[in-house]
Structures are given as C-alpha cells and as structure tokens.
Design a protein around this motif. Structure first.
Motif, PDB file in Angstrom:
ATOM      1  N   PRO A   9     -30.103  62.240  43.873  1.00  0.00           N
ATOM      2  CA  PRO A   9     -30.603  61.294  43.415  1.00  0.00           C
ATOM      3  C   PRO A   9     -30.015  60.099  42.942  1.00  0.00           C
ATOM      4  CG  PRO A   9     -30.684  62.762  41.537  1.00  0.00           C
ATOM      5  CD  PRO A   9     -29.659  63.466  42.567  1.00  0.00           C
ATOM      6  N   PRO A  10     -30.545  59.042  43.323  1.00  0.00           N
ATOM      7  CA  PRO A  10     -29.538  57.756  42.910  1.00  0.00           C
ATOM      8  C   PRO A  10     -29.317  57.828  41.447  1.00  0.00           C
ATOM      9  CG  PRO A  10     -31.908  57.104  43.459  1.00  0.00           C
ATOM     10  CD  PRO A  10     -31.723  58.475  43.837  1.00  0.00           C
ATOM     11  N   SER A  11     -28.212  57.450  40.836  1.00  0.00           N
ATOM     12  CA  SER A  11     -28.015  57.516  39.456  1.00  0.00           C
ATOM     13  C   SER A  11     -28.776  56.447  38.674  1.00  0.00           C
ATOM     14  CB  SER A  11     -26.475  57.475  39.208  1.00  0.00           C
ATOM     15  OG  SER A  11     -26.268  55.907  39.326  1.00  0.00           O
ATOM     16  N   LEU A  12     -29.147  56.918  37.575  1.00  0.00           N
ATOM     17  CA  LEU A  12     -30.006  55.867  36.818  1.00  0.00           C
ATOM     18  C   LEU A  12     -29.463  54.359  36.593  1.00  0.00           C
ATOM     19  CD1 LEU A  12     -32.251  56.529  34.965  1.00  0.00           C
ATOM     20  CD2 LEU A  12     -31.015  56.955  33.034  1.00  0.00           C
ATOM     21  N   ASP A  13     -27.920  54.433  36.728  1.00  0.00           N
ATOM     22  CA  ASP A  13     -27.200  53.658  36.515  1.00  0.00           C
ATOM     23  C   ASP A  13     -27.519  52.471  37.770  1.00  0.00           C
ATOM     24  OD1 ASP A  13     -24.969  52.546  34.712  1.00  0.00           O
ATOM     25  OD2 ASP A  13     -24.069  51.976  36.537  1.00  0.00           O
ATOM     26  N   THR A  14     -27.341  53.074  39.057  1.00  0.00           N
ATOM     27  CA  THR A  14     -27.689  52.367  40.334  1.00  0.00           C
ATOM     28  C   THR A  14     -29.136  51.534  40.125  1.00  0.00           C
ATOM     29  OG1 THR A  14     -26.266  54.110  41.384  1.00  0.00           O
ATOM     30  CG2 THR A  14     -27.445  52.451  42.711  1.00  0.00           C
ATOM     31  N   LEU A  15     -30.003  52.629  39.765  1.00  0.00           N
ATOM     32  CA  LEU A  15     -31.250  52.305  39.587  1.00  0.00           C
ATOM     33  C   LEU A  15     -31.646  50.941  38.907  1.00  0.00           C
ATOM     34  CD1 LEU A  15     -32.980  55.448  39.743  1.00  0.00           C
ATOM     35  CD2 LEU A  15     -33.331  53.973  41.566  1.00  0.00           C
ATOM     36  N   TYR A  16     -31.015  51.125  37.423  1.00  0.00           N
ATOM     37  CA  TYR A  16     -31.126  50.208  36.544  1.00  0.00           C
ATOM     38  C   TYR A  16     -30.513  48.671  37.004  1.00  0.00           C
ATOM     39  CZ  TYR A  16     -30.830  47.711  31.969  1.00  0.00           C
ATOM     40  OH  TYR A  16     -31.118  46.868  31.076  1.00  0.00           O
ATOM     41  N   LEU A  46     -36.276  54.609  30.081  1.00  0.00           N
ATOM     42  CA  LEU A  46     -36.178  55.769  29.357  1.00  0.00           C
ATOM     43  C   LEU A  46     -37.026  57.221  29.678  1.00  0.00           C
ATOM     44  CD1 LEU A  46     -35.968  54.002  25.943  1.00  0.00           C
ATOM     45  CD2 LEU A  46     -34.220  54.909  26.998  1.00  0.00           C
ATOM     46  N   ALA A  47     -38.306  56.471  30.130  1.00  0.00           N
ATOM     47  CA  ALA A  47     -39.135  57.649  30.737  1.00  0.00           C
ATOM     48  C   ALA A  47     -38.461  58.204  31.945  1.00  0.00           C
ATOM     49  CB  ALA A  47     -40.411  56.965  31.022  1.00  0.00           C
ATOM     50  N   LEU A  48     -37.866  57.481  32.887  1.00  0.00           N
ATOM     51  CA  LEU A  48     -37.374  57.935  33.952  1.00  0.00           C
ATOM     52  C   LEU A  48     -36.272  58.919  33.610  1.00  0.00           C
ATOM     53  CD1 LEU A  48     -37.419  57.883  36.939  1.00  0.00           C
ATOM     54  CD2 LEU A  48     -35.683  55.961  36.933  1.00  0.00           C
ATOM     55  N   GLY A  49     -35.100  58.286  32.552  1.00  0.00           N
ATOM     56  CA  GLY A  49     -34.083  59.158  32.322  1.00  0.00           C
ATOM     57  C   GLY A  49     -34.565  60.393  31.958  1.00  0.00           C
ATOM     58  N   SER A  57     -39.796  60.084  43.903  1.00  0.00           N
ATOM     59  CA  SER A  57     -39.483  58.572  44.170  1.00  0.00           C
ATOM     60  C   SER A  57     -39.236  57.691  42.955  1.00  0.00           C
ATOM     61  CB  SER A  57     -40.556  58.108  45.223  1.00  0.00           C
ATOM     62  OG  SER A  57     -40.305  56.666  45.155  1.00  0.00           O
ATOM     63  N   PRO A  58     -37.963  57.547  42.493  1.00  0.00           N
ATOM     64  CA  PRO A  58     -37.833  56.755  41.216  1.00  0.00           C
ATOM     65  C   PRO A  58     -38.160  55.519  41.299  1.00  0.00           C
ATOM     66  CG  PRO A  58     -35.716  58.007  41.883  1.00  0.00           C
ATOM     67  CD  PRO A  58     -36.732  58.082  43.020  1.00  0.00           C
ATOM     68  N   LYS A  59     -38.190  54.830  42.288  1.00  0.00           N
ATOM     69  CA  LYS A  59     -38.516  53.309  42.530  1.00  0.00           C
ATOM     70  C   LYS A  59     -40.145  53.175  42.237  1.00  0.00           C
ATOM     71  CE  LYS A  59     -35.058  51.853  45.718  1.00  0.00           C
ATOM     72  NZ  LYS A  59     -34.804  51.288  46.744  1.00  0.00           N
ATOM     73  N   ALA A  60     -40.936  54.100  42.907  1.00  0.00           N
ATOM     74  CA  ALA A  60     -42.378  53.931  42.667  1.00  0.00           C
ATOM     75  C   ALA A  60     -42.814  54.535  41.105  1.00  0.00           C
ATOM     76  CB  ALA A  60     -42.811  54.892  43.818  1.00  0.00           C
ATOM     77  N   TYR A  61     -42.113  55.540  40.769  1.00  0.00           N
ATOM     78  CA  TYR A  61     -42.203  55.864  39.390  1.00  0.00           C
ATOM     79  C   TYR A  61     -42.048  54.785  38.411  1.00  0.00           C
ATOM     80  CZ  TYR A  61     -41.408  58.682  34.976  1.00  0.00           C
ATOM     81  OH  TYR A  61     -41.377  59.229  34.048  1.00  0.00           O
TER      82      TYR A  61
ATOM     83  N   PRO B  55     -46.264  57.708  30.644  1.00  0.00           N
ATOM     84  CA  PRO B  55     -46.410  56.378  31.320  1.00  0.00           C
ATOM     85  C   PRO B  55     -46.552  56.792  32.998  1.00  0.00           C
ATOM     86  CG  PRO B  55     -44.139  56.710  30.645  1.00  0.00           C
ATOM     87  CD  PRO B  55     -44.894  57.564  30.000  1.00  0.00           C
ATOM     88  N   THR B  56     -46.187  57.864  33.207  1.00  0.00           N
ATOM     89  CA  THR B  56     -46.216  58.228  34.921  1.00  0.00           C
ATOM     90  C   THR B  56     -47.736  58.540  35.227  1.00  0.00           C
ATOM     91  OG1 THR B  56     -46.047  60.501  34.520  1.00  0.00           O
ATOM     92  CG2 THR B  56     -43.978  59.313  34.856  1.00  0.00           C
ATOM     93  N   ARG B  57     -48.574  58.829  34.442  1.00  0.00           N
ATOM     94  CA  ARG B  57     -50.012  59.073  34.656  1.00  0.00           C
ATOM     95  C   ARG B  57     -50.745  57.826  34.370  1.00  0.00           C
ATOM     96  NH1 ARG B  57     -51.167  64.158  31.351  1.00  0.00           N
ATOM     97  NH2 ARG B  57     -53.190  64.172  32.011  1.00  0.00           N
ATOM     98  N   PRO B  58     -51.596  57.446  35.561  1.00  0.00           N
ATOM     99  CA  PRO B  58     -52.604  56.095  35.293  1.00  0.00           C
ATOM    100  C   PRO B  58     -53.361  56.334  34.083  1.00  0.00           C
ATOM    101  CG  PRO B  58     -53.112  57.641  37.164  1.00  0.00           C
ATOM    102  CD  PRO B  58     -51.765  58.146  36.824  1.00  0.00           C
ATOM    103  N   SER B  59     -53.427  55.469  33.252  1.00  0.00           N
ATOM    104  CA  SER B  59     -54.307  55.777  32.040  1.00  0.00           C
ATOM    105  C   SER B  59     -55.558  55.455  32.405  1.00  0.00           C
ATOM    106  CB  SER B  59     -53.690  54.447  31.110  1.00  0.00           C
ATOM    107  OG  SER B  59     -53.441  53.442  31.816  1.00  0.00           O
ATOM    108  N   ARG B  60     -56.539  56.166  31.586  1.00  0.00           N
ATOM    109  CA  ARG B  60     -57.680  56.412  32.016  1.00  0.00           C
ATOM    110  C   ARG B  60     -58.496  55.350  31.320  1.00  0.00           C
ATOM    111  NH1 ARG B  60     -59.375  59.083  36.277  1.00  0.00           N
ATOM    112  NH2 ARG B  60     -57.531  60.505  36.495  1.00  0.00           N
ATOM    113  N   PRO B  61     -59.715  54.933  31.856  1.00  0.00           N
ATOM    114  CA  PRO B  61     -60.663  54.041  31.021  1.00  0.00           C
ATOM    115  C   PRO B  61     -61.205  54.609  30.070  1.00  0.00           C
ATOM    116  CG  PRO B  61     -61.497  54.496  33.106  1.00  0.00           C
ATOM    117  CD  PRO B  61     -60.424  54.916  33.072  1.00  0.00           C
TER     118      PRO B  61
END
Lengths: 154, 184
Positions: A9-16, A46-49, A57-61, B55-61
């Motif tokens: 995966p792309p590193s957290l650093d690169t993504l940041y 932080l959530a991604l970390g 897909s880290p970008k979409a995340y 936060p990854t989950r869409p929050s619900r109404p």
C-alpha cells in the motif's frame, strides 16, 4: 512485515503529502472554517492509520472520512457557533467575496450539496450516497441553495 | 428566475470555491508527519475514540432506516424467544419435583455473547519507554505493523515516547504509530 509486502500500500507518509491539501480544501469549503477542516483531515488520517492494511482504496477512504466528519460536526453545531465573528477571511475579488459570504449563511446540508456538486464535481447520485439522502432531496438542496446565491434574492 | 441566471450563479459559485481552495498550499505544513507530535496519546484515548462513530461508515439520519428497523425487529424476536425458552425451562423444573425449586433457572447462555472477544483482535503491547528497535520487534511479534515518526522530546534519542493505539485491542495486522524521540 509480510502484510506490507503482499499489499504494497502507499505509505501513510506519501498519502499525507499527496492528499492533505485537497482534503483540507474540501473540508474548508464544506465547513467554512479552515481550522475545523485541518482538524477533520488530521482525524481522517488517524482513522486511516489505524486500519491502513485493511483499506482497499485509501484515497476514497480519506475522502469519505472527511465528508462524514464534516457532516457529524455540522449536526452537533448550532448556527451561531458555525459563524464565529472573528474568523480570518481570505481576500477575494468583491463579487466572489460576496458569494462566499452567502455560502457561509447557507444551511449546512445545502452547503454540503453545493460544494460536492460544484467543487468536487460529484454526480447527483454520488452526493445522495455521501449525504445519506434520496436523489430528489439532493436536487432540491442544490436548487434551493443556488437560489439563495442568486443576485436577485440578495 | 431564468435559466441564464442559474448558469451565472453556478459559474460564480465555482470560481468562488476554487478561489478559496487556492488559499490552501499544496504542501502540508509539518513535513511528513501524519500524526502531530507530543500531545498525541492524550488526544487519542481509546475511550474517546470508541465513542466516536466509525468515520468510514456513512452516518445515519436520526430516524431509523429500513435496515435499523429490521435489526430491531430481529433483536425483539430473539428476546421473546429467550423469554419463552426461560419459561419452558422453569416449567420443566417444576415438573421434576419440589426440591429443586430453590435453584434459580437463570440460563447463562444469554450473557455469553456480550463477553466474547473478537477473535481477530489482539491486545496492543505497551512499548512506551523502549528503544524503537525493541518496540518494533515487540509489535511485530504481537502481529502488528508499526509506523515510526520522530518527535522532539526530552527523552533520550531513539526512545518511544508515545504510541497509538496505546491500550486495548486492535485488529491483527493493523498499524501502530510510534512517536520516537529525536533527543533534546
């Protein structure tokens, strides 16, 4: 170690480095506060970390995290808190500054829909998914939002 | 309102949003630090993190969605089934004789699901105070990936001063961020 090699995966650093600016921009436009936007983006990283190895897909995340955190924040804020009087404002040409002022006064959901549509270029369907509402609701949010930005309504 | 007005407004909105966006520089301010330095463990106490919705989950109404309703109904049916089961057990005990009346017929089965631990999660070892090499070895042994960032600190250089997550359990293979001292 084995995990990193198999997924590469792309590193957290690169993504940041590559994603930070875009996410702060989106967060700022949606919240109206650059400070809030930077907090939100930090929280998203932080959530991604915590779950990087399991994220496809880290970008979409990250993008999704930012939109969801913006919405969570908007729900828990009163309108007054959303417009602190002493926010430093960027210097813009007058007619753009006026538009930005009007955007700042929009209800949160209208604002979110407009930013996702006209800044992020999302389709109506995508916006409906991100905001957790129906397509018709998105259309009406955008329509009502745009009307408040019309010169004649000022 | 004419459609022409609308396109103008859309165009003006686009340029305004882009103008604001340009104010943010392309490069993040603190070079290469996904996690801010010192106050990290305080900000990331597991208690607070667990309260926050994922936060990854869409929050619900606020109102229950169709899925939530289905889950609630299923939970209700399960509860009724448990109650009926309990009554049947009680009734059976009665038929077996009076001497067993004192034994409470509380089925323990209904408590067990709440105490089970997710088999994919692992206890996060505390490596604060170790050298970064020892810390990484300990985390690898426990099944975690580690990510090191350096921070200025009064601790000797190379010492782990903070970690995230700090305590509790985390999914096997997930990332533990280590803040390692640069020395003062």
């Amino acid at each position: 170690v084995a995990i990193e090699e198999s997924h590469a995966p792309p590193s957290l650093d690169t993504l940041y480095r590559s994603q930070w600016a875009g996410l702060v921009r989106l967060g700022w436009l949606m919240t109206g506060s650059r400070e809030d936007a930077e907090d939100i983006v930090q929280e998203a990283f932080l959530a991604l970390g915590r779950s990087l190895p399991t994220v496809a897909s880290p970008k979409a995340y990250l993008h999704r995290c930012v939109v969801n955190l913006v919405r969570a924040r908007a729900r828990h804020q009163r309108v007054v808190e959303r417009h602190p009087p002493d926010q430093p404002r960027p210097v813009l040409p007058p007619e753009l500054d006026e538009t930005w002022r009007l955007v700042d006064r929009l209800p949160a959901r209208q604002r979110h829909a407009l930013v996702l549509r006209y800044y992020d270029d999302m389709s109506i369907d995508e916006i409906a998914q991100h905001l957790g509402c129906r397509v018709g609701t998105v259309k009406s949010l955008i329509h009502r939002g745009l009307r408040k930005l019309e010169p004649s309504v000022r | 309102m004419s459609p022409r007005d609308h396109t103008e407004t859309e165009a003006r909105l686009r340029s305004t949003l882009q103008a604001i966006a340009r104010v943010v520089p392309d490069e993040p301010p603190a070079a290469a630090a996904p996690v801010p330095g010192e106050p990290l463990p305080v900000e990331l106490e597991p208690a607070r993190g667990s309260v926050r919705p994922d936060p990854t989950r869409p929050s619900r109404p606020a109102w229950p969605s169709g899925r939530q309703v289905r889950v609630l109904v299923a939970a209700g049916i399960a509860l009724v089934a448990l109650l009926v089961g309990g009554i049947v057990v009680l009734a059976r005990d009665d038929t077996h004789g009076r001497e067993r009346v004192e034994t409470p017929a509380a089925p323990a089965t209904h408590d067990t699901p709440t105490t089970t631990i997710d088999p994919n999660s692992v206890a996060v070892p505390n490596v604060v105070g170790k050298s970064s090499a020892d810390a990484e070895a300990a985390l690898t042994a426990a099944g975690f990936a580690s990510y090191v960032t350096t921070v200025p600190s009064s601790q000797p250089a190379g010492t782990v001063v903070a970690q995230d997550p700090a305590t509790g359990r985390a999914p096997r293979g997930s990332l533990v961020t280590l803040n390692v001292s640069l020395g003062s």
